[in-house]
Design a protein around this motif. Structure first.
Motif, PDB file in Angstrom:
ATOM      1  N   HIS A  82       0.814  -1.221   0.000  1.00 10.63           N
ATOM      2  CA  HIS A  82       0.000   0.000   0.000  1.00 10.63           C
ATOM      3  C   HIS A  82       0.847   1.271   0.000  1.00 10.63           C
ATOM      4  O   HIS A  82       2.012   1.245   0.409  1.00 10.63           O
ATOM      5  CB  HIS A  82      -0.927   0.009   1.216  1.00 10.63           C
ATOM      6  CG  HIS A  82      -0.178  -0.021   2.523  1.00 10.63           C
ATOM      7  ND1 HIS A  82       0.095   1.118   3.246  1.00 10.63           N
ATOM      8  CD2 HIS A  82       0.376  -1.045   3.216  1.00 10.63           C
ATOM      9  CE1 HIS A  82       0.774   0.777   4.339  1.00 10.63           C
ATOM     10  NE2 HIS A  82       0.961  -0.524   4.350  1.00 10.63           N
ATOM     11  N   ASP A  93       6.805   1.632   5.439  1.00 14.57           N
ATOM     12  CA  ASP A  93       5.598   0.815   5.635  1.00 14.57           C
ATOM     13  C   ASP A  93       4.682   0.953   4.417  1.00 14.57           C
ATOM     14  O   ASP A  93       4.007   1.970   4.259  1.00 14.57           O
ATOM     15  CB  ASP A  93       4.891   1.293   6.923  1.00 14.57           C
ATOM     16  CG  ASP A  93       3.553   0.604   7.148  1.00 14.57           C
ATOM     17  OD1 ASP A  93       3.170  -0.259   6.339  1.00 14.57           O
ATOM     18  OD2 ASP A  93       2.877   0.953   8.137  1.00 14.57           O
ATOM     19  N   GLY A  94       4.668  -0.071   3.575  1.00 16.08           N
ATOM     20  CA  GLY A  94       3.863  -0.030   2.343  1.00 16.08           C
ATOM     21  C   GLY A  94       4.729   0.168   1.111  1.00 16.08           C
ATOM     22  O   GLY A  94       4.973  -0.783   0.351  1.00 16.08           O
ATOM     23  N   GLU A 127      -4.839   1.139   3.004  1.00 18.49           N
ATOM     24  CA  GLU A 127      -4.708  -0.045   3.851  1.00 18.49           C
ATOM     25  C   GLU A 127      -4.882   0.366   5.301  1.00 18.49           C
ATOM     26  O   GLU A 127      -5.509  -0.319   6.092  1.00 18.49           O
ATOM     27  CB  GLU A 127      -3.335  -0.698   3.640  1.00 18.49           C
ATOM     28  CG  GLU A 127      -3.170  -2.051   4.321  1.00 18.49           C
ATOM     29  CD  GLU A 127      -2.536  -1.973   5.708  1.00 18.49           C
ATOM     30  OE1 GLU A 127      -2.490  -2.992   6.396  1.00 18.49           O
ATOM     31  OE2 GLU A 127      -2.108  -0.891   6.123  1.00 18.49           O
ATOM     32  N   GLU A 128      -4.309   1.518   5.642  1.00 24.53           N
ATOM     33  CA  GLU A 128      -4.289   1.950   7.047  1.00 24.53           C
ATOM     34  C   GLU A 128      -5.675   2.394   7.533  1.00 24.53           C
ATOM     35  O   GLU A 128      -5.974   2.311   8.713  1.00 24.53           O
ATOM     36  CB  GLU A 128      -3.297   3.106   7.228  1.00 24.53           C
ATOM     37  CG  GLU A 128      -1.864   2.789   6.764  1.00 24.53           C
ATOM     38  CD  GLU A 128      -1.113   1.879   7.728  1.00 24.53           C
ATOM     39  OE1 GLU A 128      -1.717   1.421   8.706  1.00 24.53           O
ATOM     40  OE2 GLU A 128       0.080   1.631   7.487  1.00 24.53           O
ATOM     41  N   HIS A 192       6.927  -6.621   2.865  1.00 27.90           N
ATOM     42  CA  HIS A 192       6.580  -5.580   3.841  1.00 27.90           C
ATOM     43  C   HIS A 192       7.625  -5.538   4.941  1.00 27.90           C
ATOM     44  O   HIS A 192       8.217  -6.566   5.260  1.00 27.90           O
ATOM     45  CB  HIS A 192       5.198  -5.905   4.447  1.00 27.90           C
ATOM     46  CG  HIS A 192       4.505  -4.723   5.026  1.00 27.90           C
ATOM     47  ND1 HIS A 192       4.848  -4.189   6.252  1.00 27.90           N
ATOM     48  CD2 HIS A 192       3.489  -3.953   4.566  1.00 27.90           C
ATOM     49  CE1 HIS A 192       4.067  -3.155   6.507  1.00 27.90           C
ATOM     50  NE2 HIS A 192       3.232  -2.977   5.492  1.00 27.90           N
ATOM     51  N   GLN A 195       7.876  -4.550  11.028  1.00 29.12           N
ATOM     52  CA  GLN A 195       7.168  -3.730  12.031  1.00 29.12           C
ATOM     53  C   GLN A 195       7.272  -4.337  13.435  1.00 29.12           C
ATOM     54  O   GLN A 195       6.414  -4.100  14.287  1.00 29.12           O
ATOM     55  CB  GLN A 195       5.691  -3.540  11.666  1.00 29.12           C
ATOM     56  CG  GLN A 195       5.494  -2.806  10.347  1.00 29.12           C
ATOM     57  CD  GLN A 195       4.045  -2.556  10.022  1.00 29.12           C
ATOM     58  OE1 GLN A 195       3.344  -3.465   9.611  1.00 29.12           O
ATOM     59  NE2 GLN A 195       3.580  -1.336  10.194  1.00 29.12           N
ATOM     60  N   HIS A 360      -2.481  -6.973   7.211  1.00 25.82           N
ATOM     61  CA  HIS A 360      -1.939  -6.544   5.914  1.00 25.82           C
ATOM     62  C   HIS A 360      -2.986  -6.807   4.843  1.00 25.82           C
ATOM     63  O   HIS A 360      -3.958  -7.522   5.073  1.00 25.82           O
ATOM     64  CB  HIS A 360      -0.664  -7.331   5.588  1.00 25.82           C
ATOM     65  CG  HIS A 360       0.466  -7.024   6.520  1.00 25.82           C
ATOM     66  ND1 HIS A 360       1.151  -5.834   6.477  1.00 25.82           N
ATOM     67  CD2 HIS A 360       1.007  -7.729   7.541  1.00 25.82           C
ATOM     68  CE1 HIS A 360       2.074  -5.829   7.420  1.00 25.82           C
ATOM     69  NE2 HIS A 360       2.006  -6.960   8.087  1.00 25.82           N
TER      70      HIS A 360
HETATM   71 ZN   LIG Z   1       1.711  -1.536   6.024  1.00 26.90          ZN
END
Ligand SMILES: [Zn+2]
Length: 427
Positions: A82, A93-94, A127-128, A192, A195, A360
């Motif tokens: 994303h 992130d993405g 996505e978030e 990805h 995290q 995800h």
């Molecule tokens: Zn993400």
């Protein structure tokens, strides 16, 4: 490896360039449907076009870039992640997953590779779920699982999702046209950042994702009686906060006893009219429980509810359990993961299997396609924060593994190994 490092440098510079497109002048925030979001999708479309991909932006703002196979009836391998962010986000992130995918496809195109299946790179638009408090808008459209009642959701300024889609040039009534039919999916692969700190602690650049944890979000209420902190004797109190505290420690103890399989968090706590000289009368708190084991998730909830009732009885208060949201665990495809595992070994890395505690796009996609994911180490496990960072060497490892993984899938299909032993695993 030098070549992969050079390619990682290009991925990094694209990540930086995309991160400069933000809703805010001082930090990175790029939520669905803003001017910065539109600029980012156009930039992404340009990069995909330059890489030789057949490119389009769909009605919900997903950017698609496709390499086509000449084979009649060819299915589609989707590589995606994303490009929306949380507020005050990190830049990896993405976008990391999209750019690693783009790099691999760019090389396939340059090498004029004949494909036994189509490969479609998708930069998912949302996505978030920051703007409309609903996750996976982009991938839900692509999987044909978009619930049209979402169109009435409003952002904090009162704008509906319907209007925002129109604003970015999409047609809210034609979202269904952007779905890839269920029988056309061959497989899904997402790269990805982890995290989390496991790869960092173990000093390993990439990890194999075995599954994505299921999740339950609950709102808990403890209702006792407010009173004067000086005049009400201890044994006559109906303190909502101490009741909540007893419950919170029980949750922690339970999760610690099952720490290999479950995590539980109380992250939000509100005392109604809280003051230093008032006995708390009402407490509302959140509960977030995650596990890849659905049975354990249900068993934990049953035990938590029983404990809640016990506490209510013992302390003469009222309690309430309100399930806000739940998702089932996703098991990554066994066949794809075996191939990915072998590729990781061949590339010279140690294999670590990880469960993703974070959701995800692979979650909604798992309803229509076998899914697989590769995690990439991030510095100290920090994510959703400006300090989020991934080293060029680790991006190089992700490109190295991903390129060989796609190569293996192509080879297996050419050699007619049937369906690359993709057995559809339902959650
Ligand atoms: Zn993400």
């Amino acid at each position: 490896m030098t070549n992969y490092l050079k390619r990682a440098g290009k991925v990094l510079s694209r990540i930086n360039e995309l991160a400069s497109i933000s809703d805010s002048e001082t930090y990175l925030t790029r939520v669905f449907g803003t001017a910065a979001f539109v600029e980012a999708t156009q930039k992404m479309a340009l990069w995909m076009r330059q890489a030789g991909l057949d490119t389009r932006i769909d009605s919900i703002g997903n950017v698609h870039g496709k390499l086509r196979s000449d084979k009649p009836g060819a299915k589609t391998l989707v590589i995606a992640s994303h490009i929306d962010t949380v507020v005050n986000a990190g830049k990896f992130d993405g976008p990391l997953g999209v750019f690693v995918g783009l790099d691999v496809l760019e090389h396939l195109f340059k090498n004029k590779m004949l494909l036994p299946f189509h490969i479609e790179l998708i930069a998912f638009s949302d996505e978030e779920g920051v703007r409309f408090h609903s996750t996976y808008l982009g991938s839900k459209v692509v999987t044909g699982d978009f619930d049209s009642t979402l169109l009435n959701f409003k952002d904090k300024d009162g704008k509906t999702l319907h209007d925002v889609i129109k604003n970015i040039g999409g047609d809210p009534y034609l979202l269904y046209k952007d779905a890839i039919p269920a029988d056309e999916w061959l497989a899904y692969y997402e790269i990805h950042i982890e995290q989390g700190p496991v790869l960092y602690e173990r000093n390993i650049p990439v990890g194999l994702v075995s599954g994505i944890a299921g999740q339950k979000r609950v709102e808990l209420t403890f209702e006792g009686h407010a009173g004067h902190a000086g005049t009400v004797p201890m044994d006559l109190r109906r303190d909502a906060l101490t009741a909540g505290a007893a419950f919170i420690l029980f949750i922690e103890d339970y999760a610690l006893r099952n720490k290999e399989k479950i995590v539980a968090t109380i992250g939000k706590l509100e005392i109604e009219n809280g003051a230093s000289n008032v006995i708390p009368g009402k407490l509302v708190c959140s509960l977030d429980i995650r596990s890849v084991d659905n049975q354990l998730l249900d068993a934990a909830c049953t035990e938590f509810k029983e404990k809640l009732q016990l506490i209510a009885k013992d302390r003469n208060i009222a309690t309430n359990w309100n399930l806000i949201q739940e998702s089932s665990p996703v098991v990554c495809n066994v066949g794809l993961n075996e191939t990915l595992k072998q590729v990781i070994i061949q590339c010279g890395y140690e294999v670590v299997e990880l469960v993703s505690g974070a959701g995800h796009d692979a979650v909604p996609v798992s309803k229509v396609s076998p899914v697989s994911m590769l995690f990439v180490r991030c510095d100290k496990g920090i994510s959703h924060h400006p300090l989020e960072h991934t080293e060029a060497e680790d991006i190089a490892a992700a490109i190295h593994v991903s390129e060989n993984f796609i190569g293996q899938l192509i080879k297996k299909h050419e050699n007619h190994y049937g369906n690359i032993s993709i057995d559809k695993v339902s959650s």
